[in-house]
Design an enzyme around this catalytic site. Structure first.
Site, mmCIF file in Angstrom:
data_model
loop_
_atom_site.group_PDB
_atom_site.id
_atom_site.type_symbol
_atom_site.label_atom_id
_atom_site.label_comp_id
_atom_site.label_asym_id
_atom_site.label_seq_id
_atom_site.Cartn_x
_atom_site.Cartn_y
_atom_site.Cartn_z
ATOM 1 N N GLY A 45 -0.430 6.924 -22.694
ATOM 2 C CA GLY A 45 -0.648 5.567 -22.189
ATOM 3 C C GLY A 45 0.153 5.282 -20.925
ATOM 4 O O GLY A 45 0.824 6.155 -20.364
ATOM 5 N N GLY A 46 0.069 4.012 -20.516
ATOM 6 C CA GLY A 46 0.742 3.585 -19.292
ATOM 7 C C GLY A 46 2.245 3.780 -19.356
ATOM 8 O O GLY A 46 2.870 4.177 -18.365
ATOM 9 N N ILE A 47 2.839 3.501 -20.505
ATOM 10 C CA ILE A 47 4.273 3.768 -20.689
ATOM 11 C C ILE A 47 4.468 5.229 -21.075
ATOM 12 O O ILE A 47 5.371 5.916 -20.577
ATOM 13 C CB ILE A 47 4.866 2.885 -21.812
ATOM 14 C CG1 ILE A 47 4.793 1.414 -21.422
ATOM 15 C CG2 ILE A 47 6.300 3.279 -22.136
ATOM 16 C CD1 ILE A 47 5.038 0.450 -22.575
ATOM 17 N N ALA A 53 1.673 8.749 -26.176
ATOM 18 C CA ALA A 53 2.222 9.461 -25.015
ATOM 19 C C ALA A 53 1.282 9.508 -23.811
ATOM 20 O O ALA A 53 1.722 9.802 -22.700
ATOM 21 C CB ALA A 53 2.597 10.892 -25.428
ATOM 22 N N HIS A 79 12.538 -10.187 -28.318
ATOM 23 C CA HIS A 79 11.849 -9.714 -27.110
ATOM 24 C C HIS A 79 10.530 -10.465 -26.911
ATOM 25 O O HIS A 79 9.456 -9.892 -27.054
ATOM 26 C CB HIS A 79 11.615 -8.194 -27.180
ATOM 27 C CG HIS A 79 10.878 -7.690 -25.972
ATOM 28 N ND1 HIS A 79 11.429 -7.660 -24.712
ATOM 29 C CD2 HIS A 79 9.604 -7.248 -25.812
ATOM 30 C CE1 HIS A 79 10.550 -7.213 -23.844
ATOM 31 N NE2 HIS A 79 9.417 -6.963 -24.480
ATOM 32 N N ARG A 138 16.201 -5.838 -16.513
ATOM 33 C CA ARG A 138 15.806 -6.960 -15.638
ATOM 34 C C ARG A 138 16.990 -7.875 -15.356
ATOM 35 O O ARG A 138 17.227 -8.279 -14.212
ATOM 36 C CB ARG A 138 14.694 -7.762 -16.322
ATOM 37 C CG ARG A 138 13.360 -7.055 -16.299
ATOM 38 C CD ARG A 138 12.296 -7.831 -17.070
ATOM 39 N NE ARG A 138 11.020 -7.186 -16.958
ATOM 40 C CZ ARG A 138 10.134 -7.089 -17.952
ATOM 41 N NH1 ARG A 138 10.395 -7.625 -19.135
ATOM 42 N NH2 ARG A 138 8.986 -6.468 -17.762
ATOM 43 N N SER A 161 6.258 -0.899 -29.073
ATOM 44 C CA SER A 161 4.999 -1.643 -29.217
ATOM 45 C C SER A 161 5.252 -3.115 -29.524
ATOM 46 O O SER A 161 6.068 -3.448 -30.391
ATOM 47 C CB SER A 161 4.160 -1.043 -30.347
ATOM 48 O OG SER A 161 4.048 0.345 -30.189
ATOM 49 N N ASP A 170 14.769 -5.877 -21.053
ATOM 50 C CA ASP A 170 15.348 -7.202 -20.780
ATOM 51 C C ASP A 170 16.715 -7.056 -20.108
ATOM 52 O O ASP A 170 17.067 -7.811 -19.205
ATOM 53 C CB ASP A 170 15.479 -8.003 -22.090
ATOM 54 C CG ASP A 170 14.136 -8.148 -22.785
ATOM 55 O OD1 ASP A 170 13.145 -8.408 -22.097
ATOM 56 O OD2 ASP A 170 14.075 -7.965 -24.024
ATOM 57 N N ASN A 213 -1.983 -4.419 -32.825
ATOM 58 C CA ASN A 213 -0.816 -3.521 -32.847
ATOM 59 C C ASN A 213 -0.132 -3.427 -34.212
ATOM 60 O O ASN A 213 0.466 -2.387 -34.540
ATOM 61 C CB ASN A 213 0.190 -3.937 -31.773
ATOM 62 C CG ASN A 213 -0.338 -3.636 -30.367
ATOM 63 O OD1 ASN A 213 -1.390 -3.014 -30.233
ATOM 64 N ND2 ASN A 213 0.372 -4.061 -29.347
HETATM 65 N N1 LIG Z 1 9.360 -3.352 -25.727
HETATM 66 C C1 LIG Z 1 9.090 -3.594 -24.464
HETATM 67 O O1 LIG Z 1 9.966 -4.012 -23.707
HETATM 68 C C2 LIG Z 1 7.729 -3.319 -23.907
HETATM 69 C C3 LIG Z 1 7.545 -3.241 -22.515
HETATM 70 C C4 LIG Z 1 6.281 -2.965 -22.023
HETATM 71 C C5 LIG Z 1 5.210 -2.789 -22.892
HETATM 72 N N2 LIG Z 1 5.414 -2.869 -24.231
HETATM 73 C C6 LIG Z 1 4.324 -2.651 -25.179
HETATM 74 O O2 LIG Z 1 4.051 -1.253 -25.288
HETATM 75 C C7 LIG Z 1 2.703 -1.057 -25.746
HETATM 76 C C8 LIG Z 1 2.001 -0.015 -24.892
HETATM 77 O O3 LIG Z 1 1.868 -0.453 -23.577
HETATM 78 P P1 LIG Z 1 1.093 0.464 -22.476
HETATM 79 O O4 LIG Z 1 1.124 -0.276 -21.203
HETATM 80 O O5 LIG Z 1 1.631 1.859 -22.527
HETATM 81 O O6 LIG Z 1 -0.387 0.452 -23.079
HETATM 82 P P2 LIG Z 1 -1.556 1.522 -22.812
HETATM 83 O O7 LIG Z 1 -2.813 0.921 -23.323
HETATM 84 O O8 LIG Z 1 -1.523 1.973 -21.402
HETATM 85 O O9 LIG Z 1 -1.150 2.761 -23.718
HETATM 86 C C9 LIG Z 1 -1.124 2.690 -25.112
HETATM 87 C C10 LIG Z 1 -1.442 4.040 -25.661
HETATM 88 O O10 LIG Z 1 -1.391 3.949 -27.073
HETATM 89 C C11 LIG Z 1 -2.397 4.811 -27.581
HETATM 90 N N3 LIG Z 1 -2.703 4.483 -28.952
HETATM 91 C C12 LIG Z 1 -3.469 3.492 -29.473
HETATM 92 N N4 LIG Z 1 -3.525 3.589 -30.807
HETATM 93 C C13 LIG Z 1 -2.786 4.664 -31.159
HETATM 94 C C14 LIG Z 1 -2.458 5.276 -32.381
HETATM 95 N N5 LIG Z 1 -2.905 4.808 -33.547
HETATM 96 N N6 LIG Z 1 -1.675 6.367 -32.338
HETATM 97 C C15 LIG Z 1 -1.193 6.847 -31.181
HETATM 98 N N7 LIG Z 1 -1.477 6.330 -29.992
HETATM 99 C C16 LIG Z 1 -2.258 5.235 -29.977
HETATM 100 C C17 LIG Z 1 -3.573 4.624 -26.630
HETATM 101 O O11 LIG Z 1 -4.489 5.700 -26.732
HETATM 102 C C18 LIG Z 1 -2.859 4.555 -25.293
HETATM 103 O O12 LIG Z 1 -2.760 5.821 -24.689
HETATM 104 C C19 LIG Z 1 2.061 -2.443 -25.694
HETATM 105 O O13 LIG Z 1 2.046 -2.998 -26.986
HETATM 106 C C20 LIG Z 1 2.988 -3.235 -24.796
HETATM 107 O O14 LIG Z 1 2.925 -4.617 -25.036
HETATM 108 C C21 LIG Z 1 6.637 -3.137 -24.739
HETATM 109 O O1 LIG Z 2 5.383 -8.527 -21.212
HETATM 110 C C1 LIG Z 2 4.772 -7.696 -21.873
HETATM 111 O O2 LIG Z 2 3.714 -7.953 -22.473
HETATM 112 C C2 LIG Z 2 5.285 -6.295 -21.929
HETATM 113 C C3 LIG Z 2 6.741 -6.195 -22.242
HETATM 114 O O3 LIG Z 2 7.092 -6.795 -23.425
HETATM 115 C C4 LIG Z 2 7.614 -6.639 -21.100
HETATM 116 O O4 LIG Z 2 8.607 -7.323 -21.335
HETATM 117 O O5 LIG Z 2 7.334 -6.260 -19.942
#
Ligand SMILES: NC(=O)c1ccc[n+]([C@@H]2O[C@H](COP(=O)([O-])OP(=O)(O)OC[C@H]3O[C@@H](n4cnc5c(N)ncnc54)[C@H](O)[C@@H]3O)[C@@H](O)[C@H]2O)c1
Ligand SMILES: O=C(O)C[C@H](O)C(=O)O
Length: 350
Positions: free
Chosen positions: A46-48, A44, A212, A188, A153, A185, A129
């Protein structure tokens, strides 16, 4: 769907500004109309996670919002908790609090893990991951085995199979409750199609099937609505490619500072809202998602899914495909198969 989430949020914001809502004066517990729903976000801070926490706090269907991360959660939880909407916010940091974070959750959203940097594929994230997802799913099996899981993730094509194996090992697997979030997806595809076809984006619908990652993302523009004759084959190819490369477009634009976070938080909130509505018995909630499936020969596949009180109510078929889409489907199956198998193998060996 998009407009209904926006409407819910706008009305939550209106109510919070006017202070006149009975929902804000009376806790949801005493409302017969809105059931108690706990949503947990793992990752929670993190960037997302942060913007997703904000959006879930604005969702009037959420009564309890549980924010978990291994670092930074107290600040995010304190910040989000000051927003004057009904959801009660609690923050949990460190592994020993994970059980409390999960207990009683109806929906667990997982955006925990590392994001891509330029030049990486989503599969390059697997080594880090996979372990994170495995340990979080082990805890889900223990503390909230009946929860719906929304896996964000990456690589989603492998992390969803990992989750399924962890739940199988624990004896808690319910295929109706495990979802790979592919909503970005769709988001977009809708945006890019609306701009090219010159139709109002709020009216657009485009199913996106497959998986994905790269070519496994298959937008079905032949089924896009409102339909248009204005787009030729080359334009459809370009739209398909842009949708498949949408994540990379953002990764490159962020130049080493991560991948999509804001559009993903929006997409995650749209999908979680759909799951909440399904749980609450709202009829005809359909979203695309990567789920256990018999639509192809692969055990998991993204397609339209009807959501209900138990999660997946019905996995819908692909519908009629254009020749170009049929080719795309043939091409994606081997890559998707190997990503699924990689996830299953990892979970069985660890
Ligand atoms: N499905 C999709 O469409 C989609 C889109 C964008 C990003 N993502 C994926 O989402 C994931 C997160 O992206 P982000 O930009 O938020 O990354 P981020 O690094 O900004 O945030 C990730 C967060 O996860 C936390 N974390 C790490 N290990 C953990 C654990 N064991 N328990 C709980 N929290 C933990 C970190 O402390 C961090 O705050 C990435 O794997 C990214 O590729 C998926
Ligand atoms: O592209 C990535 O690594 C993050 C995510 O899966 C996305 O589609 O934006």
């Amino acid at each position: 769907m998009r407009t209904s989430l926006l409407r819910s949020m706008e009305s939550a914001l209106r109510r919070s500004r006017s202070g006149s809502s009975h929902l804000l004066r009376r806790p949801f517990a005493s409302s017969s109309a809105v059931p108690e729903r706990k949503v947990a976000i793992l990752g929670a801070a993190g960037g997302i996670g942060q913007p997703l926490s904000l959006l879930m706090k604005l969702n009037p269907l959420v009564t309890h919002l549980s924010l978990y991360d291994i670092a930074g959660t107290p600040g995010v939880a304190a910040d989000v908790s000051h927003i004057n909407t009904p959801a009660e916010v609690k923050g949990f940091a460190a592994e020993e609090q994970l059980g409390q974070a999960l207990e009683g959750a109806d929906i667990v959203i997982i955006p925990a893990g590392v994001p891509r940097k330029p030049g990486m594929t989503r599969d390059d994230l697997f080594n880090i991951n996979a372990g994170i997802v495995k340990s979080l799913c082990t805890a889900i099996a223990k503390y909230c085995p009946n929860a719906i899981v929304n896996m964000i993730s990456n690589p989603v094509n492998s992390t969803v199979p990992i989750a399924s194996e962890v739940f199988k090992k624990a004896g808690t697997y319910d295929e109706k409750k495990l979802f790979g979030v592919t909503t970005l997806d769709v988001v977009r595809a809708k945006t890019f199609y609306a701009a090219k076809a010159k139709v109002p984006v709020s009216e657009v619908n485009v199913p996106v099937v497959g998986g994905h990652a790269g070519i496994t993302i298959l937008p079905l523009f032949s089924q896009a609505t409102p339909a248009t004759n204005a787009l030729g084959d080359e334009e459809i190819k370009a739209l398909t490619k842009r949708t498949q490369d949408g994540g990379t477009e953002v990764v490159e634009a962020k130049a080493g500072k991560g991948s999509a976070t804001l559009s993903m938080a929006y997409a995650g909130a749209v999908f979680a809202d759909a799951c909440l509505k399904g749980l609450n018995g709202v009829p005809d909630i359909v979203e695309c998602s990567f789920v256990q499936s018999t639509v192809t020969e692969l055990p998991f596949f993204a397609s339209k899914v009807r959501l209900g009180k138990n999660g997946v109510e019905e996995v819908l078929g692909l519908g009629p495909l254009s020749d170009y889409e049929k080719q795309g489907l043939e091409s994606l199956l081997p890559e998707l198969k190997s990503s699924i198998e990689k996830g299953i193998k990892f979970a069985q060996a660890n």
